[in-house]
Design a protein around this motif. Structure first.
Motif, PDB file in Angstrom:
ATOM      1  N   MET A   7       0.848  -1.197   0.000  1.00 31.99           N
ATOM      2  CA  MET A   7       0.000   0.000   0.000  1.00 31.99           C
ATOM      3  C   MET A   7       0.880   1.242   0.000  1.00 31.99           C
ATOM      4  N   ARG A  26       1.141  -4.027   3.286  1.00 32.84           N
ATOM      5  CA  ARG A  26      -0.192  -3.803   3.838  1.00 32.84           C
ATOM      6  C   ARG A  26      -0.351  -4.588   5.138  1.00 32.84           C
ATOM      7  N   ARG A  37     -10.112  -0.305   4.122  1.00 35.97           N
ATOM      8  CA  ARG A  37      -9.581   0.405   2.962  1.00 35.97           C
ATOM      9  C   ARG A  37      -9.934   1.878   3.155  1.00 35.97           C
ATOM     10  N   TYR A 107      -4.542   1.490   3.577  1.00 37.98           N
ATOM     11  CA  TYR A 107      -5.202   0.483   4.418  1.00 37.98           C
ATOM     12  C   TYR A 107      -4.782   0.679   5.863  1.00 37.98           C
TER      13      TYR A 107
END
Length: 363
Positions: A7, A26, A37, A107
């Motif tokens: 991410m 992530r 999210r 995230y």
């Protein structure tokens, strides 16, 4: 689950340094957590203090991902989570302090107890502007002072983030609300439904006499601190109650004591720092959702658009006082990907027990 293994996040490597956009692993939700999210991250003045390393009660070890408030969508459930489903839209004050990853990332693995259903009648950006200020206002007015119908409530600093929400919550619960501010904040305060008091133009004695015939207000919520808290002790009626979200420092209690009044402090970060009371934060936000959906509480956003690539500009807008409403960072699909993604090798540390809690800190 279709979430990617990496991410993008805004990482601050040292306190008060510019943010760097990094591609990192992530997170995975642990027991009791959900993977969110993130669609939007609200920015508070407290975020700036954390970024600068200037808040003793809100230490965050660096390198770090900041961001106290979020709104987004549940992407995955950790072991033991039963109250949420994948795809649920949520919001909450979930990290960004005390070693907990914040919301300036695509995230976040968040404690399920800290979350509430996002109000259906506002955008993700609007929802992300609410958690810290709404929880702070609710804890003072409802949990501490038990605000109710017919009370005369004075909000000190009614144009601020907490002040605007406090006005609306007090009115929704049946109180008659007055709020102090400068002449420039008159429109904002009156639009929220409070009677405006120009604290530059009137003394405490003057406005207490004019609005309460000298008896004082049933409840005073101080969102400013310092001399304003001292003024609050002088503005409350006999047997009344004063609440402050900025109640540290040295204050003379005699004016309050001679009125047989009571005082409460609010420390909104306590559940994030200690784990105690997290479920109650979720409960508060569920009540806030009902107020928003009933049209009794409305967020106030700055019109400008900021993303991960412009976090520094967003922080600068608050620092320089140019914000006209809450600043919110947009994330997710609406943000462009970097031209040359860089996968950072270091792991962001979240050591336990690294936060020193002050006696009566700011929110």
């Amino acid at each position: 689950m279709n979430a990617p293994a990496t991410m993008r996040a805004a990482v601050v490597e040292t306190h008060d340094a510019p943010f760097r956009i990094a591609t990192i692993s992530r997170p995975e939700p642990s027991p009791g957590q959900v993977l969110v999210r993130v669609a939007a991250s609200g920015v508070n003045p407290l975020d700036l203090k954390i970024h600068a390393g200037a808040a003793a009660h809100a230490r965050h070890p660096v390198p770090a991902i900041l961001g106290l408030d979020l709104a987004g969508t549940v992407e995955a459930l950790g072991p033991g989570v039963t109250g949420w489903r994948i795809g649920d839209e949520v919001y909450g004050m979930t990290g960004g302090v005390g070693g907990n990853q914040g919301s300036l990332a695509e995230y976040q693995a968040a404690d399920a107890d800290l979350l509430a259903p996002k109000p259906t009648n506002v955008s993700m950006r609007e929802a992300a502007s609410l958690p810290l200020v709404a929880i702070t206002a609710w804890e003072g007015l409802v949990d501490r002072a038990h605000v109710g119908p017919g009370q005369r409530v004075l909000v000190q600093g009614g144009a601020g983030g907490v002040g605007q929400v406090a006005i609306q919550i007090a009115r929704a619960l049946g109180a008659q609300v007055f709020a102090t501010g400068s002449a420039a904040s008159c429109a904002v305060i009156t639009q929220r439904g409070a009677t405006f008091i120009d604290y530059h133009a009137e003394t405490v004695t003057d406005y207490v006499e004019r609005h309460t015939a000298g008896s004082g207000f049933d409840l005073v919520y101080d969102t400013v601190g310092g001399a304003t808290l001292d003024a609050s002790f002088a503005a409350v009626r006999r047997f009344g109650h004063v609440v402050s979200a900025l109640g540290w420092g040295t204050h003379a209690l005699a004016p309050l004591s001679f009125r047989a009044g009571t005082y409460s402090g609010v420390f909104t970060l306590l559940p994030l720092l200690t784990g105690e009371g997290r479920a109650h934060h979720g409960e508060i936000l569920r009540a806030v959702t009902q107020l928003v959906e009933a049209g009794q509480l409305a967020p106030h956003l700055d019109r400008r658009s900021f993303g991960l690539d412009t976090v520094d500009q967003a922080y600068h807008a608050i620092k320089t006082g140019s914000a006209r409403g809450k600043i919110v960072i947009s994330l997710g699909s609406c943000q462009r990907a970097p031209k040359s993604p860089q996968l950072w090798a270091f792991k962001i540390p979240w050591p336990a027990g690294s936060v020193r809690i002050g006696d009566q800190p700011a929110v």
